[in-house]
Write a protein that holds these residues in place. Structure first.
Motif, PDB file in Angstrom:
ATOM      1  N   TYR A   1       0.837  -1.201   0.000  1.00  0.00           N
ATOM      2  CA  TYR A   1       0.000   0.000   0.000  1.00  0.00           C
ATOM      3  C   TYR A   1       0.874   1.254   0.000  1.00  0.00           C
ATOM      4  CZ  TYR A   1      -3.643   3.272   1.413  1.00  0.00           C
ATOM      5  OH  TYR A   1      -4.524   4.318   1.472  1.00  0.00           O
ATOM      6  N   ASP A   2       0.448   2.276  -0.742  1.00  0.00           N
ATOM      7  CA  ASP A   2       1.203   3.519  -0.851  1.00  0.00           C
ATOM      8  C   ASP A   2       0.728   4.508   0.207  1.00  0.00           C
ATOM      9  OD1 ASP A   2       2.678   5.692  -1.569  1.00  0.00           O
ATOM     10  OD2 ASP A   2       1.575   6.112  -3.430  1.00  0.00           O
ATOM     11  N   PHE A   3       1.455   4.589   1.321  1.00  0.00           N
ATOM     12  CA  PHE A   3       1.078   5.497   2.404  1.00  0.00           C
ATOM     13  C   PHE A   3       1.401   6.949   2.083  1.00  0.00           C
ATOM     14  CE2 PHE A   3       1.066   1.578   4.920  1.00  0.00           C
ATOM     15  CZ  PHE A   3      -0.053   1.772   5.725  1.00  0.00           C
ATOM     16  N   ALA A   4       2.171   7.176   1.025  1.00  0.00           N
ATOM     17  CA  ALA A   4       2.544   8.556   0.684  1.00  0.00           C
ATOM     18  C   ALA A   4       1.338   9.390   0.283  1.00  0.00           C
ATOM     19  CB  ALA A   4       3.572   8.546  -0.444  1.00  0.00           C
ATOM     20  N   ARG A   5       0.226   8.757  -0.013  1.00  0.00           N
ATOM     21  CA  ARG A   5      -0.985   9.492  -0.408  1.00  0.00           C
ATOM     22  C   ARG A   5      -1.682  10.157   0.782  1.00  0.00           C
ATOM     23  NH1 ARG A   5      -4.538   4.577  -2.641  1.00  0.00           N
ATOM     24  NH2 ARG A   5      -2.457   3.982  -3.355  1.00  0.00           N
ATOM     25  N   HIS A   6      -1.249   9.834   1.983  1.00  0.00           N
ATOM     26  CA  HIS A   6      -1.903  10.344   3.189  1.00  0.00           C
ATOM     27  C   HIS A   6      -1.112  11.481   3.828  1.00  0.00           C
ATOM     28  CE1 HIS A   6      -4.932   7.130   3.365  1.00  0.00           C
ATOM     29  NE2 HIS A   6      -3.958   6.294   3.016  1.00  0.00           N
ATOM     30  N   ASP A   7      -1.827  12.303   4.584  1.00  0.00           N
ATOM     31  CA  ASP A   7      -1.218  13.363   5.386  1.00  0.00           C
ATOM     32  C   ASP A   7      -0.431  12.711   6.516  1.00  0.00           C
ATOM     33  OD1 ASP A   7      -0.556  15.443   7.080  1.00  0.00           O
ATOM     34  OD2 ASP A   7      -2.570  16.296   7.167  1.00  0.00           O
ATOM     35  N   LEU A   8       0.855  12.994   6.576  1.00  0.00           N
ATOM     36  CA  LEU A   8       1.713  12.364   7.576  1.00  0.00           C
ATOM     37  C   LEU A   8       1.303  12.696   9.003  1.00  0.00           C
ATOM     38  CD1 LEU A   8       5.251  12.859   5.972  1.00  0.00           C
ATOM     39  CD2 LEU A   8       3.967  10.726   6.164  1.00  0.00           C
ATOM     40  N   ASP A   9       0.693  13.865   9.194  1.00  0.00           N
ATOM     41  CA  ASP A   9       0.364  14.300  10.545  1.00  0.00           C
ATOM     42  C   ASP A   9      -1.104  14.125  10.892  1.00  0.00           C
ATOM     43  OD1 ASP A   9       3.032  15.172  11.287  1.00  0.00           O
ATOM     44  OD2 ASP A   9       2.761  16.700   9.743  1.00  0.00           O
ATOM     45  N   ALA A  10      -1.832  13.403  10.049  1.00  0.00           N
ATOM     46  CA  ALA A  10      -3.211  13.020  10.345  1.00  0.00           C
ATOM     47  C   ALA A  10      -3.201  11.662  11.052  1.00  0.00           C
ATOM     48  CB  ALA A  10      -4.013  12.942   9.053  1.00  0.00           C
ATOM     49  N   PRO A  11      -4.308  11.295  11.690  1.00  0.00           N
ATOM     50  CA  PRO A  11      -4.362   9.983  12.345  1.00  0.00           C
ATOM     51  C   PRO A  11      -4.032   8.858  11.364  1.00  0.00           C
ATOM     52  CG  PRO A  11      -6.222  11.323  13.023  1.00  0.00           C
ATOM     53  CD  PRO A  11      -5.534  12.078  11.925  1.00  0.00           C
TER      54      PRO A  11
ATOM     55  N   PRO B   1      -4.195   5.990   8.950  1.00  0.00           N
ATOM     56  CA  PRO B   1      -5.355   5.649   8.125  1.00  0.00           C
ATOM     57  C   PRO B   1      -5.924   4.263   8.441  1.00  0.00           C
ATOM     58  CG  PRO B   1      -3.333   5.527   6.835  1.00  0.00           C
ATOM     59  CD  PRO B   1      -2.970   6.148   8.143  1.00  0.00           C
ATOM     60  N   ASP B   2      -7.163   4.047   8.075  1.00  0.00           N
ATOM     61  CA  ASP B   2      -7.855   2.782   8.300  1.00  0.00           C
ATOM     62  C   ASP B   2      -7.465   1.797   7.194  1.00  0.00           C
ATOM     63  OD1 ASP B   2      -9.514   0.729   8.968  1.00  0.00           O
ATOM     64  OD2 ASP B   2     -11.377   1.735   8.384  1.00  0.00           O
ATOM     65  N   VAL B   3      -6.438   1.016   7.451  1.00  0.00           N
ATOM     66  CA  VAL B   3      -5.935   0.089   6.428  1.00  0.00           C
ATOM     67  C   VAL B   3      -5.859  -1.344   6.944  1.00  0.00           C
ATOM     68  CG1 VAL B   3      -4.618   1.839   5.149  1.00  0.00           C
ATOM     69  CG2 VAL B   3      -3.558   0.671   7.106  1.00  0.00           C
ATOM     70  N   ALA B   4      -6.518  -1.612   8.067  1.00  0.00           N
ATOM     71  CA  ALA B   4      -6.418  -2.937   8.680  1.00  0.00           C
ATOM     72  C   ALA B   4      -6.817  -4.042   7.703  1.00  0.00           C
ATOM     73  CB  ALA B   4      -7.284  -3.000   9.933  1.00  0.00           C
ATOM     74  N   HIS B   5      -7.841  -3.770   6.885  1.00  0.00           N
ATOM     75  CA  HIS B   5      -8.329  -4.793   5.953  1.00  0.00           C
ATOM     76  C   HIS B   5      -7.278  -5.172   4.914  1.00  0.00           C
ATOM     77  CE1 HIS B   5      -9.033  -0.906   4.070  1.00  0.00           C
ATOM     78  NE2 HIS B   5      -9.111  -1.511   2.899  1.00  0.00           N
TER      79      HIS B   5
ATOM     80  N   ILE C   1       0.497  -3.197  14.053  1.00  0.00           N
ATOM     81  CA  ILE C   1       0.732  -1.784  13.753  1.00  0.00           C
ATOM     82  C   ILE C   1      -0.551  -0.996  13.930  1.00  0.00           C
ATOM     83  CG2 ILE C   1       1.272  -0.158  11.895  1.00  0.00           C
ATOM     84  CD1 ILE C   1       3.207  -2.335  10.805  1.00  0.00           C
ATOM     85  N   VAL C   2      -1.654  -1.498  13.392  1.00  0.00           N
ATOM     86  CA  VAL C   2      -2.941  -0.795  13.485  1.00  0.00           C
ATOM     87  C   VAL C   2      -3.389  -0.696  14.941  1.00  0.00           C
ATOM     88  CG1 VAL C   2      -5.391  -0.937  12.920  1.00  0.00           C
ATOM     89  CG2 VAL C   2      -3.678  -1.410  11.158  1.00  0.00           C
ATOM     90  N   GLU C   3      -3.262  -1.774  15.697  1.00  0.00           N
ATOM     91  CA  GLU C   3      -3.673  -1.755  17.105  1.00  0.00           C
ATOM     92  C   GLU C   3      -2.854  -0.747  17.906  1.00  0.00           C
ATOM     93  OE1 GLU C   3      -3.284  -5.769  18.365  1.00  0.00           O
ATOM     94  OE2 GLU C   3      -4.972  -6.488  17.142  1.00  0.00           O
ATOM     95  N   ARG C   4      -1.576  -0.688  17.628  1.00  0.00           N
ATOM     96  CA  ARG C   4      -0.713   0.262  18.341  1.00  0.00           C
ATOM     97  C   ARG C   4      -1.087   1.692  17.985  1.00  0.00           C
ATOM     98  NH1 ARG C   4       5.922   0.175  18.044  1.00  0.00           N
ATOM     99  NH2 ARG C   4       6.307   1.942  19.428  1.00  0.00           N
TER     100      ARG C   4
ATOM    101  N   LEU D   1      -1.796   7.506  17.365  1.00  0.00           N
ATOM    102  CA  LEU D   1      -0.618   7.959  16.633  1.00  0.00           C
ATOM    103  C   LEU D   1      -0.954   8.433  15.227  1.00  0.00           C
ATOM    104  CD1 LEU D   1       1.882   5.095  17.572  1.00  0.00           C
ATOM    105  CD2 LEU D   1       1.547   7.303  18.717  1.00  0.00           C
ATOM    106  N   THR D   2      -0.203   9.410  14.762  1.00  0.00           N
ATOM    107  CA  THR D   2      -0.295   9.830  13.370  1.00  0.00           C
ATOM    108  C   THR D   2       0.519   8.873  12.510  1.00  0.00           C
ATOM    109  OG1 THR D   2       1.669  11.228  13.471  1.00  0.00           O
ATOM    110  CG2 THR D   2      -0.452  12.243  14.088  1.00  0.00           C
ATOM    111  N   LEU D   3       0.379   8.997  11.186  1.00  0.00           N
ATOM    112  CA  LEU D   3       1.162   8.171  10.274  1.00  0.00           C
ATOM    113  C   LEU D   3       2.657   8.410  10.496  1.00  0.00           C
ATOM    114  CD1 LEU D   3       1.560   6.274   7.891  1.00  0.00           C
ATOM    115  CD2 LEU D   3       1.039   8.186   6.347  1.00  0.00           C
ATOM    116  N   ARG D   4       3.049   9.666  10.645  1.00  0.00           N
ATOM    117  CA  ARG D   4       4.461   9.977  10.882  1.00  0.00           C
ATOM    118  C   ARG D   4       4.954   9.316  12.163  1.00  0.00           C
ATOM    119  NH1 ARG D   4       7.317  14.258   8.976  1.00  0.00           N
ATOM    120  NH2 ARG D   4       5.409  15.453   8.522  1.00  0.00           N
TER     121      ARG D   4
END
Length: 451
Positions: free
Chosen positions: A310-320, A322-326, A339-342, A348-351
């Protein structure tokens, strides 16, 4: 029998996970990952130090963000066939996917390596971590966990059955009666199962160790179940001493519950030792290595591997986060879910997720030779590992470990002072698997004697 430490070395050429900048190191040839002479030299150094095994990792899907070694590397069985002709004792462990290979092909290739090496081959069974691999094999999506691990278990069973196609005395090669093969000693498999239908027999005989050793490296519930059922060697994830002890205990208990001897499941914990003349110098070097590889964009790109590239670069680094558990369900589910649970529990933000996952954590095997030997002994005696699967940045680092640490382990009676066997099973203390056809024939003869 005295318990002895086992050592393996994992080859990463120009740099695996956490070594994105290794290709810049002047000690490492820029083509190390495709230079067979580099691999041969590494294996020879490890063999001179009496290591048990030489391990080649693999994957069959990449993106530009993957570690340098992943982008351009040799196929494991081809590589190890060349290494086999330049070594005599060290075990040769190749990674191959049970998801994207047929059992007959796997059986033939590993049996061939086992004969080429004189009984030193092993198959590291993986179900393929990278979801994108499916598209390289004509599938739209990766198989789910249950299917992949069910297929893996059946694949190992089929491969083992094929490895027993010939009894050990199947080839009399008798000129007197013009008989090369004794046909009654050749056995078809005729397997029909949920995932595979394989007739057999295999056209390769058994080696001096009977069958290649089965390795496995799963940490998920399905992976641990597979390990308990079939694995003879385990590549464990490492982590803290407590985490390693918990994994070690769990696998041994599962093997016992499956009716197996837990001593016949040899657990190698992953480690990247840093050895220097003093503890302070080793820790300075450890920090320098981290800083050399501390590229945020690379780390962000590699994070996607646990979520199906998955390309995480599409998201705001300082936003929560993203919902990618699936997205982890058909990829690296165990790591992805953690990672998602933590991220969720700590807000935590993406950054922050990237930074926390890749923050500086020195290897517990960092220090002067005595310090590193102390740590290895502590982990071994504390029931955290049967041995270590070691990765080194350059041949110099392997040579330093071999020259400075191995003699200390030998002096303490933890490690062999010479090879006592010439097969991998011998090194690991594993029995030669009985050929069920030979056992059956012997039983038939015995019954006839007393009929």
């Amino acid at each position: 029998m005295t318990r002895r430490l086992h050592l393996a070395v994992a080859a990463y050429g120009v740099g695996g996970p956490g070594q994105h900048g290794l290709w810049k190191d002047p000690r490492v040839p820029k083509n190390a990952s495709i230079d067979i002479q580099y691999y041969i030299r590494q294996a020879q150094i490890a063999e001179a130090a009496l290591f048990d095994a030489y391990f080649i990792v693999d994957s069959q899907f990449i993106t530009p963000d993957y570690p340098s070694h992943y982008l351009n590397r040799l196929e494991p069985l081809t590589l190890l066939s060349a290494v086999a002709t330049h070594t005599s004792y060290i075990g040769l462990v190749a990674t191959a996917s049970s998801t994207y290979n047929s059992p007959f092909n796997l059986a033939r290739r590993f049996a061939s390596l086992d004969l080429i090496s004189g009984g030193r081959a092993a198959w590291n069974v993986v179900t393929s971590f990278d979801t994108g691999t499916s598209r390289n094999y004509g599938l739209e999506e990766h198989l789910d966990y249950a299917t992949r691990y069910g297929r893996a278990l059946e694949a190992v069973q089929v491969v083992r059955g094929l490895w027993d196609s010939y009894e050990d005395d199947a080839f009399p090669a008798s000129l007197d009666d013009n008989r090369f093969l004794e046909p009654s000693k050749l056995h078809a498999l005729n397997h029909v199962g949920e995932h595979f239908s394989v007739a057999g027999p295999l056209n390769v005989s058994r080696s001096p160790q009977g069958q290649p050793v089965i390795f496995q490296a799963g940490v998920s519930e399905e992976g641990r179940h597979l390990a308990a059922q079939v694995a003879e060697g385990i590549y464990a994830p490492g982590g803290t001493l407590a985490e390693a002890q918990a994994y070690f205990s769990d696998i041994k208990q599962r093997a016992t519950a499956a009716g197996r001897d837990p001593d016949h499941v040899v657990i190698f914990t992953g480690a990247s030792p840093v050895v220097a003349s003093t503890d302070a110098a080793a820790h300075r070097r450890s920090r320098e290595i981290y800083d050399e590889d501390n590229d945020f964009d690379r780390k962000l790109g590699f994070l996607g591997r646990s979520f199906g590239a998955y390309d995480f670069a599409r998201h705001d680094l300082d936003a929560p986060f993203p919902d990618v558990a699936h997205r982890a369900e058909k990829g690296g589910r165990t790591a992805g879910q953690a990672i998602v649970e933590r991220a969720t529990s700590q807000g935590l933000t993406l950054r922050q997720v990237v930074e926390s996952l890749t923050e500086y954590r020195p290897s517990p095997f960092t220090g002067a030779p005595d310090t590193v030997a102390d740590a290895i002994e502590a982990w071994f005696t504390a029931g955290a590992a049967d041995g270590l699967n070691l990765s080194f940045r350059a041949l110099d680092d392997l040579e330093r470990f071999a020259g400075d640490v191995v003699p200390l382990l030998q002096k303490r009676g933890l490690f062999r002072s010479g090879y006592e066997h010439d097969t991998l099973r011998g090194h690991l203390g594993l029995p030669i698997p009985e050929n069920p056809h030979s056992v059956r024939d012997h039983a038939d003869v015995t019954r006839g004697q007393f009929a």
